[in-house]
Motif scaffolding. Structure first.
Motif, mmCIF file in Angstrom:
data_model
loop_
_atom_site.group_PDB
_atom_site.id
_atom_site.type_symbol
_atom_site.label_atom_id
_atom_site.label_comp_id
_atom_site.label_asym_id
_atom_site.label_seq_id
_atom_site.Cartn_x
_atom_site.Cartn_y
_atom_site.Cartn_z
ATOM 1 N N ALA A 104 61.911 44.675 42.757
ATOM 2 C CA ALA A 104 60.783 43.839 43.137
ATOM 3 C C ALA A 104 59.887 43.179 41.915
ATOM 4 C CB ALA A 104 59.469 45.047 43.910
ATOM 5 N N VAL A 105 59.963 43.986 40.912
ATOM 6 C CA VAL A 105 59.107 43.173 39.584
ATOM 7 C C VAL A 105 59.906 42.189 39.115
ATOM 8 C CG1 VAL A 105 58.410 43.842 37.620
ATOM 9 C CG2 VAL A 105 58.035 45.041 39.029
ATOM 10 N N LEU A 141 48.537 29.220 39.132
ATOM 11 C CA LEU A 141 49.596 30.174 39.762
ATOM 12 C C LEU A 141 49.121 31.342 40.335
ATOM 13 C CD1 LEU A 141 52.825 30.789 39.575
ATOM 14 C CD2 LEU A 141 52.256 32.043 37.627
ATOM 15 N N CYS A 142 48.223 31.937 39.560
ATOM 16 C CA CYS A 142 47.533 33.421 40.018
ATOM 17 C C CYS A 142 46.712 33.223 41.193
ATOM 18 C CB CYS A 142 47.129 34.153 38.742
ATOM 19 S SG CYS A 142 48.174 34.653 37.352
ATOM 20 N N GLY A 143 46.263 31.943 41.251
ATOM 21 C CA GLY A 143 45.374 31.821 42.436
ATOM 22 C C GLY A 143 45.861 31.377 43.797
ATOM 23 N N GLY A 156 46.471 47.689 49.840
ATOM 24 C CA GLY A 156 45.222 47.008 50.638
ATOM 25 C C GLY A 156 44.634 46.218 49.467
ATOM 26 N N ASP A 157 44.904 46.117 48.311
ATOM 27 C CA ASP A 157 44.048 44.981 47.788
ATOM 28 C C ASP A 157 45.052 43.743 47.510
ATOM 29 O OD1 ASP A 157 42.139 46.832 47.077
ATOM 30 O OD2 ASP A 157 43.025 47.574 45.298
ATOM 31 N N SER A 158 46.154 43.343 48.269
ATOM 32 C CA SER A 158 46.794 42.503 48.054
ATOM 33 C C SER A 158 46.165 41.177 48.834
ATOM 34 C CB SER A 158 48.164 42.658 48.848
ATOM 35 O OG SER A 158 48.989 43.655 48.182
ATOM 36 N N GLY A 159 45.778 41.435 49.812
ATOM 37 C CA GLY A 159 45.162 40.277 50.612
ATOM 38 C C GLY A 159 45.892 39.098 50.802
ATOM 39 N N ARG A 160 45.997 37.814 50.930
ATOM 40 C CA ARG A 160 46.869 36.854 50.988
ATOM 41 C C ARG A 160 47.337 36.200 49.781
ATOM 42 N NH1 ARG A 160 48.976 36.344 55.280
ATOM 43 N NH2 ARG A 160 49.307 34.073 54.940
ATOM 44 N N ALA A 161 47.285 37.085 48.511
ATOM 45 C CA ALA A 161 47.724 36.729 47.437
ATOM 46 C C ALA A 161 49.377 36.229 47.588
ATOM 47 C CB ALA A 161 47.518 37.364 46.117
ATOM 48 N N LEU A 162 49.760 35.192 46.786
ATOM 49 C CA LEU A 162 51.238 35.113 46.930
ATOM 50 C C LEU A 162 51.984 35.921 45.708
ATOM 51 C CD1 LEU A 162 53.693 33.154 47.706
ATOM 52 C CD2 LEU A 162 53.124 31.812 45.529
ATOM 53 N N LEU A 163 51.607 36.019 44.739
ATOM 54 C CA LEU A 163 51.975 36.847 43.718
ATOM 55 C C LEU A 163 51.053 38.148 43.277
ATOM 56 C CD1 LEU A 163 52.857 33.917 41.374
ATOM 57 C CD2 LEU A 163 54.431 35.131 42.709
ATOM 58 N N GLY A 189 50.578 42.026 41.346
ATOM 59 C CA GLY A 189 50.737 42.880 40.277
ATOM 60 C C GLY A 189 51.582 44.191 40.503
ATOM 61 N N ALA A 190 51.730 44.929 39.608
ATOM 62 C CA ALA A 190 52.479 46.177 40.067
ATOM 63 C C ALA A 190 51.795 47.388 40.759
ATOM 64 C CB ALA A 190 52.897 46.846 38.636
ATOM 65 N N ARG A 191 50.412 47.095 41.035
ATOM 66 C CA ARG A 191 49.855 47.866 41.623
ATOM 67 C C ARG A 191 49.143 47.395 43.033
ATOM 68 N NH1 ARG A 191 45.551 50.790 37.257
ATOM 69 N NH2 ARG A 191 47.331 51.809 35.823
ATOM 70 N N GLY A 192 49.729 46.005 43.275
ATOM 71 C CA GLY A 192 49.380 45.412 44.681
ATOM 72 C C GLY A 192 48.367 44.518 44.691
ATOM 73 N N GLY A 193 47.503 44.418 43.463
ATOM 74 C CA GLY A 193 46.320 43.422 43.486
ATOM 75 C C GLY A 193 47.060 42.197 43.078
ATOM 76 N N ARG A 194 46.220 41.089 43.241
ATOM 77 C CA ARG A 194 46.554 39.710 42.682
ATOM 78 C C ARG A 194 47.067 39.677 41.293
ATOM 79 N NH1 ARG A 194 45.614 34.800 44.591
ATOM 80 N NH2 ARG A 194 44.162 35.658 46.375
ATOM 81 N N LEU A 195 48.097 39.111 41.073
ATOM 82 C CA LEU A 195 48.913 38.871 39.684
ATOM 83 C C LEU A 195 47.605 38.425 38.717
ATOM 84 C CD1 LEU A 195 51.173 39.179 38.010
ATOM 85 C CD2 LEU A 195 51.632 36.646 38.351
ATOM 86 N N HIS A 196 47.460 39.074 37.515
ATOM 87 C CA HIS A 196 46.616 38.736 36.760
ATOM 88 C C HIS A 196 47.300 37.511 35.658
ATOM 89 C CE1 HIS A 196 44.082 39.336 32.984
ATOM 90 N NE2 HIS A 196 43.103 39.363 33.918
#
Length: 331
Positions: free
Chosen positions: A164-165, A186-188, A237-244, A246-253
């Motif tokens: 996945a990564v 990109l991250c947005g 749960g923190d992913s929302g609609r983000a395309l990319l 991070g490893a913990r599921g949040g939006r890529l920093h």
């Protein structure tokens, strides 16, 4: 150059300086902050930079170099005239500020004084006569086209394992190079910002300006692979609609995206080290080398002025000269 020290004009505690301002001056600073945020729509990072310059100037003008909240005399905005502006820049230069930093801060202060004059906080605009040292224009480092091809090939090879990564990292590299977008853009990106059928991105750039940026088939494959086999594994749960993600599921920093680029380039022999902005420079340079016109590249990159894009014409000319020197028998 010596590094800035606490209490120097190159580094002030903006929170303490702001709290030390008189109510009248603080009110002007608050109004300027709202102007930057609401009327100009600047990013939080840019607003902080502009305010930092203004507060650094005020700390100098009102005798608050240490930002300790000790007022020295009456604070009047009209006391900030051209001699004060020049002395402020001179103090920064003596403290080790680079020419490029001085040029940026002078431009920032000119923006403030022009606004303050329009709003009648200043009787005259001292910034119009402020001249800063011209910055040395340095050409950006870019990848050769064969280095870019090797980078993408190595990334694609890693993604073939379907981790996945690795799939995400490949999508990051392909999108950055294919589109030339900024790492913050990109991250947005959200899932809805990708039009797979037309192969275009909807990008929200500086000043909340939206533009449409195309990408090619390799980037499309990388994004589809990431969405099919990578994103579902990382989503939470923190992913929302983000395309990319991070490893913990949040939006890529953005910091993670920078690390991805630096680490990927380590696998390309002789390639220069660079971050996401280096891929942006490379994309622009390769577009021009391939025959793209300057106006089109300006629109793709989201540059406000053509002068910014013209920097890449100097890059391509320098590369052509280097090739000529190496290969022409009478060079």
């Amino acid at each position: 150059m010596p590094s800035p020290t606490p209490g120097s004009p190159n580094r002030v505690n903006v929170r303490r300086v702001r709290s030390a301002l008189s109510p009248a001056v603080a009110k002007v600073v608050d109004a300027y902050e709202r102007h930057l945020e609401l009327e100009r729509g600047l990013s939080a990072h840019t607003v902080r930079a502009y305010l930092g310059d203004v507060l650094s100037l005020m700390a100098h003008a009102y005798g608050l170099p240490d930002g300790e909240g000790e007022q020295r005399g009456e604070q009047r905005l009209d006391a900030i005239g051209l001699p004060v502006l020049r002395a402020w820049l001179a103090a920064q230069r003596a403290d080790g500020a680079e020419r490029s930093t001085l040029a940026r801060r002078a431009a920032s202060i000119r923006t403030f004084t022009a606004w303050a004059h329009r709003r009648e906080h200043l009787r005259v605009d001292p910034g119009v006569r402020l001249v800063a040292p011209r910055r040395h224009r340095t050409l950006p480092t870019v990848l050769r086209q064969d280095h870019a091809a090797d980078l993408m090939a190595a990334s694609e090879s890693g993604a073939a394992e379907r981790d996945a990564v690795a799939l995400r990292d490949h999508a990051v590299l392909e999108l950055l190079y294919a589109t030339g977008i900024r790492v913050s853009e990109l991250c947005g990106l959200d899932l809805d910002d990708v039009d797979h059928d037309r192969r275009v991105l909807r990008v929200l750039g500086k000043g909340s300006k939206e533009r449409t940026v195309p990408f090619g088939e390799p980037a499309e494959r990388a994004v589809r692979d990431w969405l099919a086999d990578g994103r579902p594994e990382l989503a939470g749960g923190d992913s929302g609609r983000a395309l990319l993600l991070g490893a913990r599921g949040g939006r890529l920093h953005p910091g993670t995206a920078r690390r991805i680029v630096h680490q990927a380039l380590e696998a390309v022999p002789a390639a220069p080290d660079m971050g996401p902005h280096g891929l942006r420079h490379s994309a622009a340079t390769h577009l021009l080398e391939g025959g793209a016109d300057l106006r089109s590249v300006q629109e793709l990159l989201g540059h406000a002025t053509l002068a910014t894009t013209q920097l890449y014409t100097h890059v391509t000319v320098e590369r052509l000269k280097a090739i000529h020197d190496r290969t022409h028998p009478r060079s």
